[in-house]
Write an enzyme that holds these catalytic residues in place. Sequence first.
Site, short mmCIF file in Angstrom:
data_model
loop_
_atom_site.label_atom_id
_atom_site.label_comp_id
_atom_site.label_asym_id
_atom_site.label_seq_id
_atom_site.Cartn_x
_atom_site.Cartn_y
_atom_site.Cartn_z
CG ASP A 25 44.63 41.98 37.73
OD1 ASP A 25 43.66 41.68 38.46
OD2 ASP A 25 44.87 41.40 36.65
CG HIS A 26 39.63 44.13 40.89
ND1 HIS A 26 39.41 44.08 39.55
CD2 HIS A 26 38.64 43.40 41.45
CE1 HIS A 26 38.34 43.35 39.31
NE2 HIS A 26 37.84 42.91 40.45
CG HIS B 21 40.82 40.08 36.37
ND1 HIS B 21 41.60 41.10 36.82
CD2 HIS B 21 39.64 40.65 36.01
CE1 HIS B 21 40.92 42.24 36.76
NE2 HIS B 21 39.73 41.99 36.26
C1 BG6 Z 1 36.57 43.68 35.81
C2 BG6 Z 1 35.95 43.42 34.47
O1 BG6 Z 1 37.94 43.91 35.67
O2 BG6 Z 1 36.35 42.58 36.66
C3 BG6 Z 1 34.48 43.15 34.63
O3 BG6 Z 1 36.16 44.54 33.62
C4 BG6 Z 1 34.23 42.04 35.62
O4 BG6 Z 1 33.88 42.82 33.37
C5 BG6 Z 1 34.99 42.31 36.91
O5 BG6 Z 1 32.85 41.96 35.86
C6 BG6 Z 1 34.91 41.11 37.84
O6 BG6 Z 1 35.43 41.45 39.09
P1 BG6 Z 1 34.94 40.73 40.42
O7 BG6 Z 1 35.80 41.32 41.48
O8 BG6 Z 1 33.50 41.05 40.57
O9 BG6 Z 1 35.15 39.27 40.20
#
Ligand code: BG6
Length: 488
Positions: free
Chosen positions: A177-178, A240
């Site tokens: 989960d980045h 997230h």
């Molecule tokens: C991803 C989603 O996991 O996270 C995307 O699939 C979203 O829809 C993105 O835009 C948002 O990541 P960040 O790091 O740009 O906030």
Amino acid sequence: MVSRVIPVDPFDLVIFGGTGDLARRKILPGLFRRYCAGQMPPEARVIGAARAEMDDAAYREMIGEAIAEFGDGKAVDQDKLSAFLETLSYVAIDARGETGWRALAGHMRRKVVRAFYFSVAPGLFGDLAERLNAHGLTDDDSRIVVEKPFGRDLASARQLNQDLAAFFDERQIYRIDHYLGKETVQNLMAVRFGNMLFEPLWNSQFVDHIQITVAETVGVGGRGDYYDKSGAMRDMVQNHLMQLLCLIAMEPPARFDPDAVRDEKLKVIRALEPVQPHHIVRGQYSADPDDPESLPDYRTAVENPKSRTESFIALKTHIANWRWAATPFYLRTGKRMVARSSEISIVFKDTPHSIFGEEAGRHRNVLSIRLQPNEGIKLSVTIKEPGPGGMRLIDVPLDMTFADALGPDGAENVDAYERLIMDVIRGNQTLFMRGDEVEAAWAWTDPIIEGWTNRGDVPKPYDSHSAGPDAAAQLMRRDNRDWREVTP
Ligand code: BG6
């Protein structure tokens, strides 16, 4: 000063989906940055694996272009780039057939860490796991990395967990989960558990409510097909926002170690109350009246004129435990909103009695943790407005914007993927989701989605560049509260 970069052990990293969007945008530019920083050792090897036929030279060229396009915008050091590209090779492989597996085996070295990144559709996770095992490519210490979406409901997530568990132990599985790799997200734990100041106040007795906003300005872009089958709840909230909520709400783990942290997060997810239908607002963005062609409305963007999928969601939930039972958590996320802004706000209660009288108004301390952009933490404190005119109160921020406080070096932002990939090689699972956590998150999410599907709920339109549908503001106002403004 102690070096901040600790090189990881030599590794062989195989990226299935090595020509795909994620590999070109994030994984390989991230690895290149770690290479330049001296964290990826020169003996490490990266093997791209995908269906397309190409040789090493063509793959290196493709990745060189991707790094130029998706790197951090700084000038690329060409010597370092050439040296990095030398560490890459490519194997054309068929995830469901036999092609390429022997060639891949020929690339793997003994006595280095082996990691396999499944940057492919979840439908292939089981096939890849099976073939890795059948071809003897893994050992006890090998790791696999899997991307979200990890399932689209509890049943499919369970199935994926079982498919992987057939060949790998939980300690070998790294579910990404980045958001957990973001600098400020980790700082949440440092702020909570490294300071005496906040923890005594961190409960229902002192906290009025907590709000978590992840607002994006982008629309669904070229991902309409995937997105329309997911929506904001599956795409953002189940993973997230849920992770952010866990880090805010969890009890202090005994140690900062993977299972101690994940045990505490799991308890939070399991204590989440079901969400009442009238505590959910879903929205779909409308066309930008000023520029309808370049900014199509949601339904046009996903090419589904009858779509009922949400590009925005706001909801209120509670955590049924002693610490939080009386504190609502408001979550909100959406695409094409007025600004890109991810922020968590801990809104404290009013003082029990105001010695300054009614006219001084209501003032609340707010601790806001800004994840992106402009990472930092602000605590609003009530003070007397300077100057004559009686006792007038104002709120001013005690501001710790990391870039200001730590200088350009301290604020150097290591991208989430870079950090997470290095953690895989180091064998540290703290920032990865455990199988039971993912299942618990779906167990909470499923009835919410089923509920609106069965009710035939249609998302409310909202203007592009807004803070979402008016009903989302009402959700808070009914409780005599307000969302924090979405600011860049
Ligand atoms: C991803 C989603 O996991 O996270 C995307 O699939 C979203 O829809 C993105 O835009 C948002 O990541 P960040 O790091 O740009 O906030």
